[in-house]
Design a protein around this motif. Sequence first.
Motif, PDB file in Angstrom:
ATOM      1  N   THR A 199     -19.535  39.242  60.537  1.00 24.88           N
ATOM      2  CA  THR A 199     -19.594  39.913  59.240  1.00 24.88           C
ATOM      3  C   THR A 199     -18.554  41.020  59.118  1.00 24.88           C
ATOM      4  N   ARG A 200     -18.388  41.817  60.169  1.00 27.27           N
ATOM      5  CA  ARG A 200     -17.428  42.935  60.082  1.00 27.27           C
ATOM      6  C   ARG A 200     -16.013  42.436  59.851  1.00 27.27           C
ATOM      7  N   PHE A 201     -15.663  41.302  60.429  1.00 26.99           N
ATOM      8  CA  PHE A 201     -14.312  40.786  60.242  1.00 26.99           C
ATOM      9  C   PHE A 201     -14.108  40.165  58.860  1.00 26.99           C
ATOM     10  N   VAL A 202     -15.197  39.835  58.173  1.00 24.86           N
ATOM     11  CA  VAL A 202     -15.044  39.341  56.801  1.00 24.86           C
ATOM     12  C   VAL A 202     -14.536  40.473  55.907  1.00 24.86           C
ATOM     13  N   ALA A 203     -14.964  41.691  56.192  1.00 24.77           N
ATOM     14  CA  ALA A 203     -14.530  42.846  55.410  1.00 24.77           C
ATOM     15  C   ALA A 203     -13.269  43.462  56.006  1.00 24.77           C
ATOM     16  N   THR A 204     -12.253  42.618  56.184  1.00 23.68           N
ATOM     17  CA  THR A 204     -10.935  43.097  56.618  1.00 23.68           C
ATOM     18  C   THR A 204      -9.882  42.537  55.673  1.00 23.68           C
ATOM     19  N   LYS A 205      -8.715  43.139  55.692  1.00 26.95           N
ATOM     20  CA  LYS A 205      -7.653  42.721  54.783  1.00 26.95           C
ATOM     21  C   LYS A 205      -7.243  41.265  54.995  1.00 26.95           C
ATOM     22  N   GLU A 206      -7.284  40.803  56.241  1.00 26.21           N
ATOM     23  CA  GLU A 206      -6.782  39.452  56.533  1.00 26.21           C
ATOM     24  C   GLU A 206      -7.808  38.350  56.306  1.00 26.21           C
ATOM     25  N   ALA A 207      -9.065  38.678  56.111  1.00 28.82           N
ATOM     26  CA  ALA A 207     -10.083  37.645  55.922  1.00 28.82           C
ATOM     27  C   ALA A 207      -9.799  36.868  54.638  1.00 28.82           C
ATOM     28  N   PRO A 208      -9.790  35.535  54.697  1.00 33.47           N
ATOM     29  CA  PRO A 208      -9.443  34.715  53.526  1.00 33.47           C
ATOM     30  C   PRO A 208     -10.628  34.500  52.592  1.00 33.47           C
ATOM     31  N   VAL A 209     -11.201  35.583  52.101  1.00 30.00           N
ATOM     32  CA  VAL A 209     -12.301  35.511  51.136  1.00 30.00           C
ATOM     33  C   VAL A 209     -11.987  36.446  49.969  1.00 30.00           C
ATOM     34  N   HIS A 210     -12.679  36.232  48.854  1.00 27.25           N
ATOM     35  CA  HIS A 210     -12.438  37.006  47.641  1.00 27.25           C
ATOM     36  C   HIS A 210     -12.744  38.487  47.867  1.00 27.25           C
ATOM     37  N   GLU A 211     -11.963  39.340  47.223  1.00 31.25           N
ATOM     38  CA  GLU A 211     -12.146  40.777  47.381  1.00 31.25           C
ATOM     39  C   GLU A 211     -13.532  41.232  46.920  1.00 31.25           C
ATOM     40  N   ASN A 212     -14.131  40.520  45.970  1.00 30.97           N
ATOM     41  CA  ASN A 212     -15.469  40.896  45.513  1.00 30.97           C
ATOM     42  C   ASN A 212     -16.491  40.813  46.647  1.00 30.97           C
ATOM     43  N   VAL A 213     -16.316  39.827  47.526  1.00 33.08           N
ATOM     44  CA  VAL A 213     -17.225  39.662  48.660  1.00 33.08           C
ATOM     45  C   VAL A 213     -17.070  40.846  49.616  1.00 33.08           C
ATOM     46  N   LYS A 214     -15.841  41.201  49.887  1.00 27.96           N
ATOM     47  CA  LYS A 214     -15.585  42.323  50.791  1.00 27.96           C
ATOM     48  C   LYS A 214     -16.150  43.626  50.208  1.00 27.96           C
ATOM     49  N   GLN A 215     -15.937  43.850  48.923  1.00 31.99           N
ATOM     50  CA  GLN A 215     -16.423  45.080  48.303  1.00 31.99           C
ATOM     51  C   GLN A 215     -17.946  45.110  48.248  1.00 31.99           C
ATOM     52  N   ALA A 216     -18.561  43.936  48.088  1.00 37.49           N
ATOM     53  CA  ALA A 216     -20.026  43.875  48.077  1.00 37.49           C
ATOM     54  C   ALA A 216     -20.592  44.329  49.413  1.00 37.49           C
ATOM     55  N   MET A 217     -19.892  44.021  50.498  1.00 37.88           N
ATOM     56  CA  MET A 217     -20.331  44.469  51.818  1.00 37.88           C
ATOM     57  C   MET A 217     -20.204  45.981  51.951  1.00 37.88           C
ATOM     58  N   VAL A 218     -19.133  46.534  51.430  1.00 35.39           N
ATOM     59  CA  VAL A 218     -18.950  47.982  51.478  1.00 35.39           C
ATOM     60  C   VAL A 218     -20.041  48.684  50.673  1.00 35.39           C
ATOM     61  N   ASP A 219     -20.372  48.108  49.532  1.00 36.34           N
ATOM     62  CA  ASP A 219     -21.355  48.726  48.644  1.00 36.34           C
ATOM     63  C   ASP A 219     -22.793  48.559  49.128  1.00 36.34           C
ATOM     64  N   ALA A 220     -23.045  47.563  49.974  1.00 35.78           N
ATOM     65  CA  ALA A 220     -24.409  47.231  50.395  1.00 35.78           C
ATOM     66  C   ALA A 220     -24.928  48.200  51.453  1.00 35.78           C
ATOM     67  N   ASP A 221     -26.255  48.204  51.610  1.00 35.49           N
ATOM     68  CA  ASP A 221     -26.837  48.914  52.735  1.00 35.49           C
ATOM     69  C   ASP A 221     -27.514  47.908  53.665  1.00 35.49           C
ATOM     70  N   GLU A 222     -28.183  48.415  54.690  1.00 32.98           N
ATOM     71  CA  GLU A 222     -28.726  47.538  55.735  1.00 32.98           C
ATOM     72  C   GLU A 222     -29.878  46.656  55.241  1.00 32.98           C
ATOM     73  N   ARG A 223     -30.359  46.901  54.039  1.00 32.74           N
ATOM     74  CA  ARG A 223     -31.464  46.104  53.494  1.00 32.74           C
ATOM     75  C   ARG A 223     -30.986  44.934  52.649  1.00 32.74           C
ATOM     76  N   GLN A 224     -29.659  44.763  52.543  1.00 35.56           N
ATOM     77  CA  GLN A 224     -29.111  43.807  51.592  1.00 35.56           C
ATOM     78  C   GLN A 224     -28.933  42.398  52.177  1.00 35.56           C
ATOM     79  N   THR A 225     -29.741  42.045  53.168  1.00 35.96           N
ATOM     80  CA  THR A 225     -29.778  40.667  53.637  1.00 35.96           C
ATOM     81  C   THR A 225     -31.208  40.155  53.522  1.00 35.96           C
TER      82      THR A 225
END
Length: 325
Positions: A199-225
């Motif tokens: 999961t931590r590597f998904v929220a990196t610049k090089e991860a080939p996923v949409h920026e919305n996904v990365k920002q959602a991880m930044v915005d989330a807390d530990e209860r968001q799974t």
Amino acid sequence: MKTRITEMLGIKYPIIQGGMQWVGHAELASAVSNAGGLGILTALTQPTPEDLYQEILRCKEMTDLPFGVNLTILPTIKPVPYMEYAEAAIRGGVKIMETAGRSPQDFMPLFKANGVRVIHKCTSVRHALKAERIGCDAVSVDGFECAGHPGEDDVTNMILLPAAAAKLSIPMIASGGIGDAQGLVAALALGAEGINMGTRFVATKEAPVHENVKQAMVDADERQTTLIFRSLNNTARVFRNAIAEQVVEIESRDGKTDFADIQPLVAGARGRANVLEGGDIDDGIWTAGMVIGLINDIPSCQVLLDRMVSEAETIINKRLVGLCG
């Protein structure tokens, strides 16, 4: 940081990027390897074994450092040519395989004959010991906090890691709930000789996923799974969104869940197209671990690994040593 894992794999830092479906492409794997960790290509992200071979060659153009291939072996309705994927990895010169799902026992003669190091992902002590018995070189032990499939025992890493370390003789890698220096130090203290982060590597610049996904991880807390497929004895931890909540609601109804009732909601193709590529974080299932509660930025892999190791050294040399001074 030298451990049996860094020595075995020929890497600078004891940090491994886990194999992730749709995410483990050459861009991310090479970035992790270039940053001092071990990048991993995900075999089944590629449509065919030949596509995997070509992805390996592409990754080699981006890094001259070690990287591995993940092969997740699962029962499927449509047969998957697992052995052909394994052979493609070997043909590409890969010397490190991360296996998951079913036991890699049938593949071990091929791997050993070609000098391949095998790391098997396990969710229990008993499975880790079985991996050791069949000749795996290391195990990656996944706690209940992890993204994807954490098994059915529901044991967190605070207990699972030392329990496994007490019985294993091969090196152990900690996986699940780790995304910063504190997690790295804790894993080492609990008996691991490296960490695996997905999961931590998904929220990196090089991860080939949409920026919305990365920002959602930044915005989330530990209860968001949340956990889905509990009623099917195939538990999976995913990001808590509108689709995931629909699945949980269906599974909570009286009687056994019919997979056909949730299949359109959880289809991997839907999550890939709508979420990871399209950026609509509520229109498909996507796996995420509880570590999203610790993700506060979207750095490059180099910045992330350098920061983690530097801060870990500070924790060890100043805070922990000082406790005993």
